[in-house]
Design an enzyme around this catalytic site. Structure first.
Site, short mmCIF file in Angstrom:
data_model
loop_
_atom_site.label_atom_id
_atom_site.label_comp_id
_atom_site.label_asym_id
_atom_site.label_seq_id
_atom_site.Cartn_x
_atom_site.Cartn_y
_atom_site.Cartn_z
N CYS A 66 -59.08 -82.86 98.14
CA CYS A 66 -59.90 -83.78 98.95
C CYS A 66 -60.07 -85.12 98.22
CB CYS A 66 -61.26 -83.15 99.23
SG CYS A 66 -62.29 -84.19 100.29
N CYS A 70 -67.35 -86.11 95.67
CA CYS A 70 -68.63 -85.38 95.62
C CYS A 70 -68.76 -84.64 94.27
CB CYS A 70 -68.71 -84.39 96.78
SG CYS A 70 -68.25 -85.14 98.37
N CYS A 73 -68.44 -80.73 94.01
CA CYS A 73 -67.43 -79.97 94.76
C CYS A 73 -66.16 -79.65 93.98
CB CYS A 73 -67.07 -80.72 96.04
SG CYS A 73 -65.96 -79.74 97.09
N CYS A 110 -67.36 -69.69 110.53
CA CYS A 110 -67.38 -71.11 110.17
C CYS A 110 -66.12 -71.50 109.42
CB CYS A 110 -68.62 -71.39 109.33
SG CYS A 110 -68.76 -73.12 108.86
N CYS A 141 -68.21 -72.34 114.32
CA CYS A 141 -68.75 -73.48 113.58
C CYS A 141 -67.58 -74.08 112.81
CB CYS A 141 -69.84 -73.00 112.61
SG CYS A 141 -70.50 -74.33 111.57
N CYS A 201 -75.55 -78.20 112.41
CA CYS A 201 -75.85 -77.43 111.21
C CYS A 201 -75.85 -78.45 110.08
CB CYS A 201 -74.77 -76.37 110.99
SG CYS A 201 -74.93 -75.51 109.41
N ARG A 273 -80.82 -71.31 106.42
CA ARG A 273 -79.84 -70.40 105.81
C ARG A 273 -79.89 -70.44 104.29
NH1 ARG A 273 -75.18 -72.00 107.98
NH2 ARG A 273 -75.72 -70.82 109.82
N1 SAM Z 1 -65.33 -81.72 103.48
C1 SAM Z 1 -66.33 -81.48 104.42
C2 SAM Z 1 -67.66 -82.13 104.04
O1 SAM Z 1 -67.88 -82.39 102.88
O2 SAM Z 1 -68.45 -82.35 104.96
C3 SAM Z 1 -66.58 -80.01 104.70
C4 SAM Z 1 -66.49 -79.03 103.55
S1 SAM Z 1 -67.67 -79.24 102.23
C5 SAM Z 1 -67.07 -78.15 101.01
C6 SAM Z 1 -69.13 -78.47 102.92
C7 SAM Z 1 -70.38 -78.45 102.10
O3 SAM Z 1 -70.26 -77.52 101.03
C8 SAM Z 1 -70.82 -79.71 101.39
O4 SAM Z 1 -71.46 -80.61 102.23
C9 SAM Z 1 -71.79 -79.17 100.36
O5 SAM Z 1 -73.10 -79.16 100.88
C10 SAM Z 1 -71.32 -77.74 100.15
N2 SAM Z 1 -70.86 -77.54 98.76
C11 SAM Z 1 -69.71 -77.95 98.23
N3 SAM Z 1 -69.60 -77.61 96.93
C12 SAM Z 1 -70.75 -76.95 96.62
C13 SAM Z 1 -71.25 -76.36 95.43
N4 SAM Z 1 -70.58 -76.39 94.30
N5 SAM Z 1 -72.46 -75.76 95.47
C14 SAM Z 1 -73.17 -75.74 96.63
N6 SAM Z 1 -72.74 -76.28 97.79
C15 SAM Z 1 -71.55 -76.89 97.78
C1 DTB Z 2 -72.86 -75.18 103.51
O1 DTB Z 2 -73.95 -75.80 103.56
N1 DTB Z 2 -72.47 -74.45 102.47
C2 DTB Z 2 -71.18 -73.88 102.72
C3 DTB Z 2 -70.86 -74.33 104.17
N2 DTB Z 2 -71.98 -75.15 104.49
C4 DTB Z 2 -69.60 -74.97 104.47
C5 DTB Z 2 -70.17 -74.22 101.69
C6 DTB Z 2 -70.58 -73.84 100.29
C7 DTB Z 2 -69.45 -74.16 99.38
C8 DTB Z 2 -69.70 -73.68 97.97
C9 DTB Z 2 -68.57 -74.05 97.07
C10 DTB Z 2 -67.26 -73.42 97.43
O2 DTB Z 2 -67.19 -72.21 97.70
O3 DTB Z 2 -66.24 -74.14 97.39
FE1 SF4 Z 3 -64.30 -83.16 100.01
FE2 SF4 Z 3 -65.74 -81.32 98.78
FE3 SF4 Z 3 -66.82 -83.67 99.31
FE4 SF4 Z 3 -66.26 -81.95 101.34
S1 SF4 Z 3 -67.74 -81.66 99.70
S2 SF4 Z 3 -65.86 -84.17 101.26
S3 SF4 Z 3 -64.41 -80.98 100.50
S4 SF4 Z 3 -65.09 -83.30 97.92
#
Ligand code: SAM
Ligand code: DTB
Ligand code: SF4
Length: 326
Positions: A66, A70, A73, A110, A141, A201, A273
């Site tokens: 990606c 973030c 992430c 989802c 979702c 959501c 949640r």
């Molecule tokens: N890329 C899209 C976005 O960011 O909206 C969708 C996928 S992204 C992985 C969805 C959500 O996962 C993020 O908004 C964040 O809240 C959550 N997330 C990602 N990495 C995480 C982590 N290490 N711990 C907790 N939540 C995480």
């Molecule tokens: C949300 O709030 N948490 C979920 C879902 N919406 C998409 C994602 C959590 C991701 C945790 C890190 C991972 O597994 O990559």
């Molecule tokens: Fe990309 Fe992860 Fe950020 Fe979603 S949360 S926009 S997958 S870097």
């Protein structure tokens, strides 16, 4: 104590008074733990069956690589986390995972993609997955990043029930965690989702080194949306080696429970949640979160790229607590 609606200057976006100010939510956070829990329980019982939870299963339909930065992430191309990138999955694979989720007891499926936002041809491909999953009798979702003109409508037409798009943290803290977009960008997509007639959501992550005021600001921002999100995921940061936030000190577990309670009190009609971070929580901690008003979980052995409690363990825990699934 009653919830007071205080009329404040209009928020910049909605031109209506903020339903909950950060200060008001901070005052909730500052209550003695038992008082906060009592209040959360009262609100929960007025609006929901306190012994029922909803279960959603996640699938990463496009993993890694990606372009966004973030800080939390594992899927950002900028962090060296060892996540193996994978292109968009074929519809048959998604369908097989959805069928397994349904058979294991999930009611919502989802689909998550590591995109800044989808291209129109991606939306077409995901729309096909949505229709197929919907055909299994599951709620659908998707979380695909920021949406452009017309994309929300296409997803809605395909049968998408919920769009997940988190605001992640308080407005003041957002720029410390994410540099490649603003929180305003998130609100634009959330508005498009609402206008297309889908359920929202939207939640965030705590334990990223934010202050208590930061957590209160996150909850106040969510609760003050014109229509609060139907579903509010509260994630406890999953610390992944290679991400900038990997060494963030642990959040006091009671502070996490307080965050759930504040979400419950301020968004009485929403499903709250208990989301990422459950693998690091013991059963007692999760029970406290349910007592605080959490009434939904991610169910299944994996989140997107990181682990989640085994479904068997979750079933056993819910049974021990006398909680049924809806
Ligand atoms: N890329 C899209 C976005 O960011 O909206 C969708 C996928 S992204 C992985 C969805 C959500 O996962 C993020 O908004 C964040 O809240 C959550 N997330 C990602 N990495 C995480 C982590 N290490 N711990 C907790 N939540 C995480
Ligand atoms: C949300 O709030 N948490 C979920 C879902 N919406 C998409 C994602 C959590 C991701 C945790 C890190 C991972 O597994 O990559
Ligand atoms: Fe990309 Fe992860 Fe950020 Fe979603 S949360 S926009 S997958 S870097």
């Amino acid at each position: 104590m009653h919830t007071q609606v205080i009329h404040l200057p209009p928020s910049s976006r909605s031109q209506v008074p903020q339903r909950w100010t950060t200060e008001q939510v901070e005052a909730l956070f500052a209550l003695p733990f038992s008082d906060l829990m009592f209040r959360a329980q009262q609100v929960h019982r007025e609006h929901f069956d306190p012994n029922a939870i909803q279960r959603s299963t996640l699938l990463s339909i496009k993993t890694g690589g990606c372009p966004e930065d973030c800080g939390y992430c594992p899927q950002s191309v900028r962090h060296d986390t060892g996540v193996t990138s994978q292109d968009l999955l074929p519809v048959e694979d998604v369908l097989a995972a959805a069928r397994a989720a349904r058979d294991a007891g999930a009611t919502r499926f989802c689909m998550g993609a590591a995109w800044r936002g989808p291209k129109d041809r991606d939306v077409e491909a995901v729309a096909e997955m949505i229709s197929a999953v919907k055909g299994l009798g599951l709620e659908t979702c998707a979380t695909l990043g920021m949406l452009r003109e017309g994309q929300a409508e296409t997803l809605k037409k395909a049968g998408l029930d919920y769009y997940n798009h988190n605001i992640d943290t308080a407005p003041e803290f957002y720029g410390d965690v994410i540099g490649t977009r603003t929180q305003e960008d998130r609100f634009d997509t959330l508005e498009a989702v609402r206008e297309a007639g889908m359920n929202v959501c939207c939640g965030g992550i705590v334990g990223m080194g934010e202050s208590r005021r930061g957590r209160a600001g996150l909850i106040a921002t969510l609760a003050s949306m014109d229509t609060p999100p139907e579903s509010v995921p509260i994630n406890n940061l999953v610390k992944v080696e290679g991400t900038p936030l990997a060494d963030t000190p642990d959040l006091d577990p009671f502070e996490f429970v307080r965050t759930i309670a504040c979400a419950r009190i301020t968004m009485p009609n929403s499903h709250v949640r208990l989301s990422a971070g459950r693998e690091a929580m013991n059963d007692q901690m999760q029970a406290l979160c349910f007592l605080a008003g959490a009434n939904s979980i991610f169910y299944g052995d994996k989140l997107l790229t990181t682990g989640n409690p085994q479904a068997d363990n979750d079933r056993r825990l819910l049974e021990r607590l006398g909680i049924r699934s809806v």
